[in-house]
Design a protein around this motif. Structure first.
Motif, PDB file in Angstrom:
ATOM      1  N   LEU A 376       0.840  -1.199   0.000  1.00  0.00           N
ATOM      2  CA  LEU A 376       0.000   0.000   0.000  1.00  0.00           C
ATOM      3  C   LEU A 376       0.876   1.252   0.000  1.00  0.00           C
ATOM      4  CD1 LEU A 376      -2.909  -0.495   2.581  1.00  0.00           C
ATOM      5  CD2 LEU A 376      -3.109  -0.220   0.119  1.00  0.00           C
ATOM      6  N   PRO A 377       0.394   2.369  -0.565  1.00  0.00           N
ATOM      7  CA  PRO A 377       1.108   3.640  -0.412  1.00  0.00           C
ATOM      8  C   PRO A 377       1.336   3.925   1.067  1.00  0.00           C
ATOM      9  CG  PRO A 377      -0.640   3.862  -2.040  1.00  0.00           C
ATOM     10  CD  PRO A 377      -0.806   2.515  -1.412  1.00  0.00           C
ATOM     11  N   ALA A 378       2.489   4.481   1.384  1.00  0.00           N
ATOM     12  CA  ALA A 378       2.916   4.603   2.781  1.00  0.00           C
ATOM     13  C   ALA A 378       1.915   5.351   3.654  1.00  0.00           C
ATOM     14  CB  ALA A 378       4.276   5.285   2.834  1.00  0.00           C
ATOM     15  N   LEU A 379       1.349   6.445   3.137  1.00  0.00           N
ATOM     16  CA  LEU A 379       0.419   7.230   3.937  1.00  0.00           C
ATOM     17  C   LEU A 379      -0.832   6.410   4.270  1.00  0.00           C
ATOM     18  CD1 LEU A 379       0.525  10.126   5.015  1.00  0.00           C
ATOM     19  CD2 LEU A 379      -0.872  10.829   3.073  1.00  0.00           C
ATOM     20  N   MET A 380      -1.346   5.711   3.283  1.00  0.00           N
ATOM     21  CA  MET A 380      -2.522   4.867   3.478  1.00  0.00           C
ATOM     22  C   MET A 380      -2.202   3.713   4.427  1.00  0.00           C
ATOM     23  SD  MET A 380      -4.751   2.945   0.506  1.00  0.00           S
ATOM     24  CE  MET A 380      -4.803   4.456  -0.457  1.00  0.00           C
ATOM     25  N   LYS A 381      -1.019   3.145   4.277  1.00  0.00           N
ATOM     26  CA  LYS A 381      -0.628   2.028   5.128  1.00  0.00           C
ATOM     27  C   LYS A 381      -0.479   2.477   6.574  1.00  0.00           C
ATOM     28  CE  LYS A 381       2.666  -1.807   5.280  1.00  0.00           C
ATOM     29  NZ  LYS A 381       3.822  -2.439   4.612  1.00  0.00           N
ATOM     30  N   ALA A 382       0.111   3.652   6.789  1.00  0.00           N
ATOM     31  CA  ALA A 382       0.266   4.185   8.147  1.00  0.00           C
ATOM     32  C   ALA A 382      -1.099   4.357   8.810  1.00  0.00           C
ATOM     33  CB  ALA A 382       1.006   5.522   8.108  1.00  0.00           C
TER      34      ALA A 382
END
Length: 498
Positions: A376-382
């Protein structure tokens, strides 16, 4: 002795086609009923002294056909149970009792429950006459559909199609609209009225768009749609899509498509997903339709690659999805209830946990952070990781803790940059700042990925305004001062450009 109901088929409408066995049953019966007297054979029988009690008045009493059929069934059962000495009542229906006859279907379900013996005597159906009058062999591929429940999903243009129960112009109009989802407006269809009935039969060939512009519809009307081998008529079907992708990957297909692997088109799946998201953000349905198709193609290609190895087909994918949707929505397809979206989500999570147990996985032994896709894109994953951790109790009691964490991490980032730490350490500190901002987003119920996307879109539009005004002045951003561009940016902001 148990009660008895004998059902007799009156045939398609020609008295000469009434079977000898049916005629004998009708002649000797002491109590006869007919669903409707609006049938040529009934008229002929009554002229010969075989009279009936009909249920025509029920059609006037009830609001819809299902209610009519249910009421007729109830009356027949009640009358049969009132008979003494095991005398049978005879119930006559148009055509063949087992073809498009809802009351007989209901009797077959109810009679065993009521301990009533049900006998069914066949007759010539309208299908027999249709084969003869329209001149096609059903072994070539044939489907019989009910006009009242017609759906484009049920129609296969490769088959000869008969549509029964076309009682009136309104029904014909509904049939026309369904057929137009697949066939061109000028496709030739055939209307049949009273097939096989002397002096009443009419066979009319019309373009599809005129189907509801002709007169004569009634209880003995049907529509015939000739079979076609034109694959363009199947262009809206999922089955045709599967065939096309199969051909593209075949030795006779496209060299490029044939060479692709999961890894080679992996990035395409991601790119097409983001292109779909762009159409959503732009509120562009036409473009969205196209991009959803491109995304579906990626799913079809990955599924086809596995089909070629024998692992699974795209229909297995559809099956698993359908089963999952049914299982995870017991409040829709089962006996559980969900009063609101939160309750529905709780049901969903409970079903997911149960699925894991059925697969031999013990949910309680998994990390609470499991289930978040690695890529997942990092921001979404965070955001997703923090939500999972918060559900497990690893969270601040109040948003003030998140604010303090931002200030703490921002201070550490400043120290790292001003202290000249190596780029990797600076990157880590920057990541901590971003991660702490995600915590605030979670507290206020905003998806940080969506929030950042909105800001990016706003930036692009406002900067576009700056460029447009500069072009009007005969300049480019490189030829302008920062002060000049800042002023134009403020103008864009004042104009409400978002």
């Amino acid at each position: 002795m148990s009660a008895i109901i004998t059902v007799v088929g009156l045939g398609s409408g020609d008295p000469d086609r009434l079977t000898l066995g049916s005629l004998k049953q009708l002649q000797v019966a002491q109590e006869r009923y007919v669903r409707t007297k609006d049938h040529p054979v009934v008229t002929w029988l009554e002229e010969t002294g075989v009279t009936f009690s009909s249920f025509d008045e029920v059609y006037e009493e009830k609001a819809d056909f299902p209610s009519v059929y249910k009421e007729i069934t109830e009356r027949l059962i009640t009358r049969a149970k009132s008979q003494s000495g095991g005398k049978a009542i005879v119930y006559a229906v148009p055509g063949h009792p087992m073809v498009a006859e809802a009351t007989v279907k209901l009797l077959r379900e109810r009679c065993p429950q009521e301990e009533i013996e049900l006998n069914v005597i066949g007759g010539e159906s309208f299908i027999d006459e249709a084969f003869l009058r329209f001149g096609f062999d059903p072994i070539e591929g044939f489907q019989l559909l009910d006009a009242s429940g017609l759906s484009p999903a049920n129609i296969d243009p490769r088959m000869h199609t008969l549509i029964g129960q076309v009682y009136d112009v309104f029904t014909a109009s509904e049939v026309k609209l369904s057929l137009m989802e697949i066939y061109p407006d000028d496709y030739q269809v055939v209307i049949g009225h009273a097939l096989g009935v002397e002096e009443q039969e009419q066979i009319i060939t019309v373009p599809l768009y005129e189907l509801d512009r002709t007169e004569g519809y009634g209880n003995l009307s049907l529509v015939y749609v000739p079979a076609s081998k034109d694959d363009n008529l199947r262009i809206r079907s999922f089955q045709r899509l599967h065939e096309i992708v199969t051909i593209l990957r075949s030795p006779e297909g496209c060299p490029w498509d044939r060479e692709q692997t999961h890894q080679s088109i992996r990035k395409n799946l991601i790119e097409e997903t983001y292109e779909v998201l762009e159409t959503i953000d732009d509120d562009d349905p036409d473009h969205m339709r196209e991009e959803l198709g491109d995304l579906l193609l990626q799913i079809m290609l990955h599924s086809q690659i596995e089909e070629e190895t024998g692992a699974f087909t795209v229909y297995d994918v559809v099956q698993e999805l359908n089963e999952k949707l049914l299982y995870r929505h017991p409040h829709v397809f089962g006996e559980l209830s969900a009063e609101d979206a939160e309750a529905a989500l709780n049901n969903w999570e409970a079903m997911k946990a149960e699925e894991k147990r059925q697969k031999g996985i013990r949910p309680e032994e998994l990390s609470v952070l499991d289930g978040v896709p690695r890529d997942l894109p990092a921001l979404m994953k965070a955001y997703k990781l923090q939500k999972k951790a918060a559900k497990a109790g690893f969270d601040w009691d109040h948003i003030d803790g998140a604010w303090s964490k931002i200030e703490e991490e921002l201070g550490e980032l400043k120290d790292a940059v001003q202290g000249g730490l190596d780029p990797l350490e600076q990157a880590r500190e920057l990541g901590d700042v971003l991660f702490s901002i995600v915590n605030v987003a979670r507290f206020i119920g905003v998806d940080p990925e969506e929030a950042l996307s909105l800001t990016i879109l706003k930036f692009v539009r406002r900067f576009g305004y700056v460029e447009e005004i500069l072009r009007e002045r005969g300049k480019t951003p490189r030829e302008s001062t920062l002060v000049e561009m800042d002023n134009l940016w403020d103008e864009a902001k004042a104009k409400g450009i978002q």
